[in-house]
Design a protein around this motif. Structure first.
Motif, PDB file in Angstrom:
ATOM      1  N   HIS A  22      10.245 -12.467  -5.429  1.00  0.00           N
ATOM      2  CA  HIS A  22       8.800 -12.623  -5.574  1.00  0.00           C
ATOM      3  C   HIS A  22       8.438 -13.968  -6.202  1.00  0.00           C
ATOM      4  O   HIS A  22       7.536 -14.658  -5.720  1.00  0.00           O
ATOM      5  CB  HIS A  22       8.239 -11.489  -6.449  1.00  0.00           C
ATOM      6  CG  HIS A  22       7.947 -10.236  -5.697  1.00  0.00           C
ATOM      7  ND1 HIS A  22       8.805  -9.719  -4.765  1.00  0.00           N
ATOM      8  CD2 HIS A  22       6.887  -9.390  -5.731  1.00  0.00           C
ATOM      9  CE1 HIS A  22       8.294  -8.611  -4.264  1.00  0.00           C
ATOM     10  NE2 HIS A  22       7.127  -8.381  -4.838  1.00  0.00           N
TER      11      HIS A  22
ATOM     12  N   LEU B 289      -0.541  -9.727  -7.697  1.00  0.00           N
ATOM     13  CA  LEU B 289      -1.632  -9.895  -6.741  1.00  0.00           C
ATOM     14  C   LEU B 289      -2.704 -10.876  -7.198  1.00  0.00           C
ATOM     15  O   LEU B 289      -3.145 -11.722  -6.406  1.00  0.00           O
ATOM     16  CB  LEU B 289      -2.248  -8.526  -6.414  1.00  0.00           C
ATOM     17  CG  LEU B 289      -1.322  -7.556  -5.668  1.00  0.00           C
ATOM     18  CD1 LEU B 289      -2.022  -6.221  -5.445  1.00  0.00           C
ATOM     19  CD2 LEU B 289      -0.873  -8.140  -4.343  1.00  0.00           C
TER      20      LEU B 289
ATOM     21  N   LEU C 177      -1.162 -14.348  -6.701  1.00  0.00           N
ATOM     22  CA  LEU C 177      -0.914 -14.619  -5.282  1.00  0.00           C
ATOM     23  C   LEU C 177      -2.194 -14.970  -4.546  1.00  0.00           C
ATOM     24  O   LEU C 177      -2.215 -15.871  -3.693  1.00  0.00           O
ATOM     25  CB  LEU C 177      -0.247 -13.398  -4.641  1.00  0.00           C
ATOM     26  CG  LEU C 177       0.029 -13.454  -3.137  1.00  0.00           C
ATOM     27  CD1 LEU C 177       0.944 -14.628  -2.806  1.00  0.00           C
ATOM     28  CD2 LEU C 177       0.657 -12.153  -2.657  1.00  0.00           C
ATOM     29  N   ARG C 178      -3.292 -14.300  -4.871  1.00  0.00           N
ATOM     30  CA  ARG C 178      -4.562 -14.527  -4.179  1.00  0.00           C
ATOM     31  C   ARG C 178      -5.197 -15.860  -4.529  1.00  0.00           C
ATOM     32  O   ARG C 178      -6.164 -16.275  -3.894  1.00  0.00           O
ATOM     33  CB  ARG C 178      -5.523 -13.373  -4.490  1.00  0.00           C
ATOM     34  CG  ARG C 178      -5.103 -12.072  -3.812  1.00  0.00           C
ATOM     35  CD  ARG C 178      -5.833 -10.869  -4.349  1.00  0.00           C
ATOM     36  NE  ARG C 178      -5.364  -9.635  -3.710  1.00  0.00           N
ATOM     37  CZ  ARG C 178      -5.610  -8.416  -4.151  1.00  0.00           C
ATOM     38  NH1 ARG C 178      -6.332  -8.248  -5.252  1.00  0.00           N
ATOM     39  NH2 ARG C 178      -5.143  -7.365  -3.517  1.00  0.00           N
TER      40      ARG C 178
ATOM     41  N   LYS D  42       0.112 -17.709   2.064  1.00  0.00           N
ATOM     42  CA  LYS D  42       0.253 -16.450   1.326  1.00  0.00           C
ATOM     43  C   LYS D  42       0.856 -15.323   2.157  1.00  0.00           C
ATOM     44  O   LYS D  42       1.282 -14.306   1.599  1.00  0.00           O
ATOM     45  CB  LYS D  42      -1.119 -16.001   0.805  1.00  0.00           C
ATOM     46  CG  LYS D  42      -1.720 -16.904  -0.227  1.00  0.00           C
ATOM     47  CD  LYS D  42      -3.038 -16.348  -0.739  1.00  0.00           C
ATOM     48  CE  LYS D  42      -4.148 -16.553   0.249  1.00  0.00           C
ATOM     49  NZ  LYS D  42      -5.471 -16.187  -0.305  1.00  0.00           N
ATOM     50  N   HIS D  43       0.906 -15.473   3.474  1.00  0.00           N
ATOM     51  CA  HIS D  43       1.264 -14.355   4.342  1.00  0.00           C
ATOM     52  C   HIS D  43       2.660 -13.810   4.042  1.00  0.00           C
ATOM     53  O   HIS D  43       2.860 -12.595   3.899  1.00  0.00           O
ATOM     54  CB  HIS D  43       1.169 -14.788   5.803  1.00  0.00           C
ATOM     55  CG  HIS D  43       1.474 -13.689   6.775  1.00  0.00           C
ATOM     56  ND1 HIS D  43       0.670 -12.575   6.899  1.00  0.00           N
ATOM     57  CD2 HIS D  43       2.498 -13.527   7.652  1.00  0.00           C
ATOM     58  CE1 HIS D  43       1.182 -11.772   7.819  1.00  0.00           C
ATOM     59  NE2 HIS D  43       2.280 -12.324   8.293  1.00  0.00           N
TER      60      HIS D  43
ATOM     61  N   SER E 276       4.463 -14.068   1.316  1.00  0.00           N
ATOM     62  CA  SER E 276       4.516 -13.425   0.002  1.00  0.00           C
ATOM     63  C   SER E 276       3.814 -12.079   0.011  1.00  0.00           C
ATOM     64  O   SER E 276       4.253 -11.135  -0.654  1.00  0.00           O
ATOM     65  CB  SER E 276       3.876 -14.341  -1.049  1.00  0.00           C
ATOM     66  OG  SER E 276       4.634 -15.521  -1.207  1.00  0.00           O
ATOM     67  N   GLU E 277       2.710 -11.962   0.746  1.00  0.00           N
ATOM     68  CA  GLU E 277       2.017 -10.683   0.839  1.00  0.00           C
ATOM     69  C   GLU E 277       2.896  -9.636   1.504  1.00  0.00           C
ATOM     70  O   GLU E 277       2.923  -8.471   1.100  1.00  0.00           O
ATOM     71  CB  GLU E 277       0.706 -10.852   1.602  1.00  0.00           C
ATOM     72  CG  GLU E 277      -0.364 -11.583   0.795  1.00  0.00           C
ATOM     73  CD  GLU E 277      -1.619 -11.855   1.610  1.00  0.00           C
ATOM     74  OE1 GLU E 277      -1.557 -11.736   2.853  1.00  0.00           O
ATOM     75  OE2 GLU E 277      -2.651 -12.197   0.998  1.00  0.00           O
TER      76      GLU E 277
ATOM     77  N   TYR F  20      -1.327  -1.332  -6.842  1.00  0.00           N
ATOM     78  CA  TYR F  20      -0.671  -2.170  -5.832  1.00  0.00           C
ATOM     79  C   TYR F  20      -0.825  -1.676  -4.406  1.00  0.00           C
ATOM     80  O   TYR F  20      -0.632  -2.448  -3.468  1.00  0.00           O
ATOM     81  CB  TYR F  20       0.821  -2.310  -6.161  1.00  0.00           C
ATOM     82  CG  TYR F  20       1.047  -3.080  -7.440  1.00  0.00           C
ATOM     83  CD1 TYR F  20       0.859  -4.457  -7.483  1.00  0.00           C
ATOM     84  CD2 TYR F  20       1.417  -2.427  -8.607  1.00  0.00           C
ATOM     85  CE1 TYR F  20       1.043  -5.163  -8.661  1.00  0.00           C
ATOM     86  CE2 TYR F  20       1.611  -3.129  -9.788  1.00  0.00           C
ATOM     87  CZ  TYR F  20       1.417  -4.493  -9.809  1.00  0.00           C
ATOM     88  OH  TYR F  20       1.597  -5.183 -10.977  1.00  0.00           O
TER      89      TYR F  20
ATOM     90  N   GLN G  23      -7.171  -5.563  -0.294  1.00  0.00           N
ATOM     91  CA  GLN G  23      -7.777  -6.612  -1.112  1.00  0.00           C
ATOM     92  C   GLN G  23      -9.268  -6.334  -1.282  1.00  0.00           C
ATOM     93  O   GLN G  23      -9.994  -6.076  -0.338  1.00  0.00           O
ATOM     94  CB  GLN G  23      -7.576  -7.982  -0.454  1.00  0.00           C
ATOM     95  CG  GLN G  23      -8.108  -9.128  -1.322  1.00  0.00           C
ATOM     96  CD  GLN G  23      -7.681 -10.470  -0.773  1.00  0.00           C
ATOM     97  OE1 GLN G  23      -6.834 -10.563   0.095  1.00  0.00           O
ATOM     98  NE2 GLN G  23      -8.290 -11.528  -1.285  1.00  0.00           N
TER      99      GLN G  23
END
Length: 312
Positions: free
Chosen positions: A159, A182, A185-186, A192-193, A195-196, A259, A263
């Protein structure tokens, strides 16, 4: 964009700065809970180490769970207290944010795995008692604990490497009191794809799969309890297992709500409250639950207190 790729930004943690009227009372509540957490988990560690009656695989796992809880809350709470004591949002360095998230993930995943190992231990003890000593020997216990920590380290490394190699704005603002996965990450500017996908995969593997295994174990345990002829045996098994099951629900329920949601599925305030619950409140409740609902732990605690009081 070159600046975003090569400059390490400082993250501004908003914390509870938008709720200034609550910062003072919240500081004292969090401080009190933290002190109780340190005392109660340290007591569990001491009891399970010193009391011969608690030298069994179940309490071996419980001791490691208390170690995880101590480290888990200490990774978050001191920084949160410092932020609550300040009237303004506080910045955290890039390296500090990486370190906090890394430790947070290691301990969170390790706790998931330890709770699963504890459920397996209760399943063997209740449903396969004749094979318990052979299957749940000390080598197996140590291997399960080692795998729990290893899974945490692998997940945290994956991560962190995916998230913190992304480009961030020069002054990213985190609407949270910690560097959670999250919210950080946002904030990434692009990429970001991948990691998401990693976050969703880890969520399914380390939240839903362990929870499903634990529920399956307790379904079998419940069947075995109902088949017991002795009422006393039923009560003893139920007392031990209900403590663990309550801890499981507290941990997995808040983690799942946090989690496993789309979103924007909940407000920033609700996310902070849920995070405050499983990072501050739950580590305090776990040892209390085991002490109050488990006669062996409560008995060992009374014996230790009497010995200390009667000693010259």
């Amino acid at each position: 964009m070159a600046e975003e790729n090569h400059t390490l930004p400082e993250f501004l943690l908003l914390g509870f700065s938008d709720l200034r009227a609550l910062q003072g009372p919240l500081f004292w509540v969090v401080l009190l809970v933290y002190l109780v957490t340190l005392l109660s988990n340290s007591t569990i560690i001491l009891l399970t180490q010193a009391s011969p009656a608690l030298h069994s695989p179940m309490y071996y796992f419980l001791r490691h769970l208390s170690v995880v809880e101590l480290l888990y809350t200490s990774d978050i709470v001191p920084r949160t207290l410092a932020d609550l004591a300040s009237p303004h949002p506080q910045a955290i360095s890039f390296q500090g944010c990486v370190a906090q998230m890394y430790v947070f993930i290691v301990l969170g995943i390790s706790e998931c795995c330890l709770l699963t190992a504890m459920a397996y231990d209760r399943y063997l003890a209740t449903c396969r008692p004749l094979h318990y000593s052979a299957l749940m020997n000390w080598r197996a216990c140590m291997a399960m604990v080692a795998v729990s920590w290893l899974m945490g380290i692998i997940t945290a490394t994956t991560h962190a490497s995916l998230i913190f190699t992304l480009p961030f704005p020069s002054h990213p603002i985190v609407p949270h009191f910690l560097c959670d996965i999250l919210p950080v990450l946002r904030l990434a500017s692009a990429g970001k794809h991948k990691s998401e996908i990693s976050v969703v995969t880890a969520t399914v593997v380390f939240i839903m799969v362990p929870f499903s295994l634990i529920m399956a174990s307790y379904a079998r345990i419940l069947g075995a309890i109902l088949a017991m002829a002795s009422t006393q045996s039923r009560r003893k098994v139920f007392s031990t297992c209900s403590s663990h099951l309550l801890v499981v629900f507290l941990f997995f329920a808040t983690a799942s709500i946090t989690y496993i949601q789309p979103q924007g599925g909940s407000s920033v305030t609700m996310n902070r409250i849920l995070s405050l619950f499983y990072t501050v409140i739950t580590p305090m409740l776990n040892p209390i639950i085991y002490t109050l609902r488990n006669k062996e732990v409560a008995g060992a605690l009374r014996h230790m207190v009497k010995r200390q009081v009667s000693s010259p």
